[in-house]
Design a protein around this motif. Structure first.
Motif, PDB file in Angstrom:
ATOM      1  N   CYS A  49      55.764 -30.398  80.361  1.00 19.79           N
ATOM      2  CA  CYS A  49      54.884 -30.231  79.195  1.00 19.79           C
ATOM      3  C   CYS A  49      54.521 -28.756  79.024  1.00 19.79           C
ATOM      4  O   CYS A  49      54.481 -28.237  77.893  1.00 19.79           O
ATOM      5  N   VAL A  69      49.961 -37.304  75.592  1.00 23.14           N
ATOM      6  CA  VAL A  69      48.823 -36.384  75.704  1.00 23.14           C
ATOM      7  C   VAL A  69      48.117 -36.335  74.358  1.00 23.14           C
ATOM      8  O   VAL A  69      48.643 -35.818  73.377  1.00 23.14           O
ATOM      9  N   LEU A 125      57.429 -26.915  77.436  1.00 22.17           N
ATOM     10  CA  LEU A 125      57.473 -27.129  75.991  1.00 22.17           C
ATOM     11  C   LEU A 125      56.432 -26.292  75.273  1.00 22.17           C
ATOM     12  O   LEU A 125      56.722 -25.652  74.250  1.00 22.17           O
ATOM     13  N   MET A 126      55.196 -26.267  75.788  1.00 21.88           N
ATOM     14  CA  MET A 126      54.135 -25.527  75.109  1.00 21.88           C
ATOM     15  C   MET A 126      54.408 -24.026  75.097  1.00 21.88           C
ATOM     16  O   MET A 126      54.123 -23.340  74.109  1.00 21.88           O
ATOM     17  N   THR A 154      48.773 -35.686  68.874  1.00 21.52           N
ATOM     18  CA  THR A 154      49.342 -35.646  70.214  1.00 21.52           C
ATOM     19  C   THR A 154      49.924 -34.261  70.462  1.00 21.52           C
ATOM     20  O   THR A 154      50.191 -33.492  69.533  1.00 21.52           O
ATOM     21  N   LEU A 155      50.143 -33.956  71.717  1.00 20.97           N
ATOM     22  CA  LEU A 155      50.763 -32.677  72.058  1.00 20.97           C
ATOM     23  C   LEU A 155      52.153 -32.582  71.444  1.00 20.97           C
ATOM     24  O   LEU A 155      52.570 -31.500  71.008  1.00 20.97           O
ATOM     25  N   ALA A 156      52.869 -33.688  71.388  1.00 25.81           N
ATOM     26  CA  ALA A 156      54.205 -33.678  70.785  1.00 25.81           C
ATOM     27  C   ALA A 156      54.135 -33.262  69.322  1.00 25.81           C
ATOM     28  O   ALA A 156      54.917 -32.425  68.856  1.00 25.81           O
ATOM     29  N   LYS A 181      54.246 -37.084  79.477  1.00 27.37           N
ATOM     30  CA  LYS A 181      55.078 -36.458  78.444  1.00 27.37           C
ATOM     31  C   LYS A 181      54.188 -36.130  77.255  1.00 27.37           C
ATOM     32  O   LYS A 181      53.064 -36.647  77.141  1.00 27.37           O
ATOM     33  N   PRO A 182      54.645 -35.266  76.345  1.00 29.25           N
ATOM     34  CA  PRO A 182      53.790 -34.811  75.241  1.00 29.25           C
ATOM     35  C   PRO A 182      53.264 -35.922  74.344  1.00 29.25           C
ATOM     36  O   PRO A 182      52.155 -35.813  73.824  1.00 29.25           O
ATOM     37  N   THR A 183      54.031 -36.986  74.139  1.00 25.80           N
ATOM     38  CA  THR A 183      53.535 -38.066  73.285  1.00 25.80           C
ATOM     39  C   THR A 183      52.408 -38.845  73.935  1.00 25.80           C
ATOM     40  O   THR A 183      51.698 -39.594  73.263  1.00 25.80           O
ATOM     41  N   ALA A 228      53.115 -29.527  69.044  1.00 25.61           N
ATOM     42  CA  ALA A 228      54.212 -28.631  69.408  1.00 25.61           C
ATOM     43  C   ALA A 228      55.287 -28.609  68.336  1.00 25.61           C
ATOM     44  O   ALA A 228      55.917 -27.577  68.091  1.00 25.61           O
TER      45      ALA A 228
END
Length: 452
Positions: A215, A156, A218-219, A111-113, A152-154, A116
């Motif tokens: 998002c 993605v 954060l990235m 995931t993106l989370a 949200k990142p989770t 990151a």
């Protein structure tokens, strides 16, 4: 479904699940827990395929003649109408013993989370590639009349071939009102929730674009929009006060057009927020060239690093474990094979290691027979190409085998061998070679009575 999970396990053990949901879906492995319910990988016994089975436990007690049930069906049908590679595919929906469920495709990757948390600020090309994928998914969903409401990142997903997939579409609407009524909970994640939603307004399309903006923040920065805190009150105060800190003028390494896009997406007033998909695409596309290839490398590196970290772990084990702490066998994968993803106050995305209590439970209940069964499951995952999952399972199986069976036991050696295979196929050549050599030395010692 059963009641709440057991206390003391990472994230709380999931509630017990039926052996067969709707006479068709057999849960085989716990994948995660969210605000709406729990997710298992399941076998579709009718079509013989892997699926993700989400049980919406926050909306238990639905009946076929209720308004909530009618709304659930309408929303599920709307989700099924979205046909886009950036939106997770919904296969089926229904209610099992009063609990709504959704059946979706399983995504192999991260995931993106998680990305990151391990990589920090991402390269601009990767940032724009991921953001472009989210934007295109949102445009497709909005065209179909579906809002996400919890970008949200989770949510993605990033696959091993570089595809960006937005997950949990529409779940906030599917379960939102009922969840609030039953638990008084906020539907959404405050770090990424639009200010208007915090004020109680019904989120519209602008709220989804705000989620994209946070998002992006954060990235680009490697930091949460409102700082490393899990205090909902503090987050909401900052979100409704000064809002997301502006990037323009503060990040000289960030392209000015990208900084302006983030600032525009994160505006507090939804009427002033940028919402035009074409304008967003025009900013992201020129900055995304080469990003897919770099994203594939990052996702692959994360999978390889995770496999390497688990290859040599040998836990400290107490001589005995209280039988009052026994863990049912069906919970082994759920509590032990997956890391605790609740994170910490200083790093909410960082997966934590197994707690001491969980480690004692796992070690105390593992037998040679159950270790062998888990090893066989992991080998099947390897043979099916699901290397990250196999490495994750073996990273728990191997330490348990070393402690309870000993370093020379056939199950231990075979588990280490297959862990080395995972490492080699994940391009972790040196750790794989070291593990292969260790296994060979042990085998030689068993057969010849001495080390080579």
């Amino acid at each position: 479904m059963g009641g709440p999970g057991r206390e003391g396990l990472p994230g709380g053990a999931p509630p017990s699940v039926p052996v067969l949901v709707a006479g068709r879906y057999r849960p085989v492995r716990f994948l995660g827990r969210g605000g709406m319910g729990v997710v298992h990988e399941a076998e579709d016994t009718r079509l013989d395929r892997r699926v993700a089975l989400k049980m919406l436990t926050t909306v238990e007690g639905l009946t076929g003649d209720s308004e909530a049930w009618d709304r659930f069906q309408r929303e599920a049908r709307a989700l099924a109408r979205i046909d886009h590679p950036g939106v997770v595919t919904l296969y089926d929906s229904g209610v099992h013993d009063g609990t709504p469920y959704l059946v979706m495709q399983v995504l192999d990757g991260t995931t993106l989370a998680d990305l990151a948390s391990s990589a920090g600020p991402l390269p601009t090309t990767v940032v724009c590639t991921v953001a472009l994928g989210i934007a295109e998914a949102l445009e497709a969903a909005h065209t179909a009349g579906v809002l996400h409401r919890d970008v949200k990142p989770t949510n993605v997903g990033l696959t091993r071939n570089g595809r960006v997939v937005l997950q949990d579409f529409g779940l906030a609407r599917l379960a939102g009102e009922a969840a609030i009524t039953r638990t008084g909970a906020i539907v959404g994640t405050p770090q990424f929730m639009a200010p208007e939603a915090m004020r109680g307004a019904l989120p519209e399309r602008a709220a989804d674009w705000y989620g994209l903006g946070t998002c992006l923040y954060l990235m680009i920065t490697g930091e949460l929009p409102f700082g490393p805190t899990v205090d909902y009150g503090a987050i909401i105060h900052r979100a409704l006060g000064d809002g997301v800190p502006p990037l323009s003028g503060r990040r000289p390494d960030c392209p000015p057009d990208l900084c302006r896009l983030v600032d525009d997406l994160c505006r507090q007033d939804p009427a002033l927020r940028r919402q035009d998909p074409e304008s967003i695409r025009e900013t992201l596309l020129p900055l995304s060239y080469g990003g897919t290839e770099r994203l594939v490398d990052l996702v692959t590196d994360r999978a390889r690093d995770g496999a390497v970290r688990g290859a040599w772990a040998i836990p400290d084990v107490p001589e005995s474990v209280s039988r009052a702490e026994e863990m049912p066998e069906y919970l082994w994968d759920e509590a032990a094979a997956l890391p605790d993803r609740r994170g910490t106050a200083t790093d909410p995305f960082r997966p934590a290691t197994l707690s001491d209590t969980t480690r004692r439970i796992v070690l105390g209940t593992m037998t040679p027979q159950s270790a062998l069964a888990r090893q066989r499951e992991a080998v099947n995952l390897v043979l099916r190409g699901r290397l990250e999952e196999a490495a994750q399972m073996l990273s728990v199986v191997v330490p348990v085998c070393l402690t309870t069976l000993g370093p020379d036991h056939p199950t231990t050696l075979t588990s280490q061998y297959w862990h080395a295979v995972c490492l080699a196929r994940l391009d972790a050549g040196r750790p794989a070679l070291e593990l292969f050599s260790s296994v060979n030395r042990r085998v030689a010692r068993r057969t010849d009575g001495h080390d080579d």
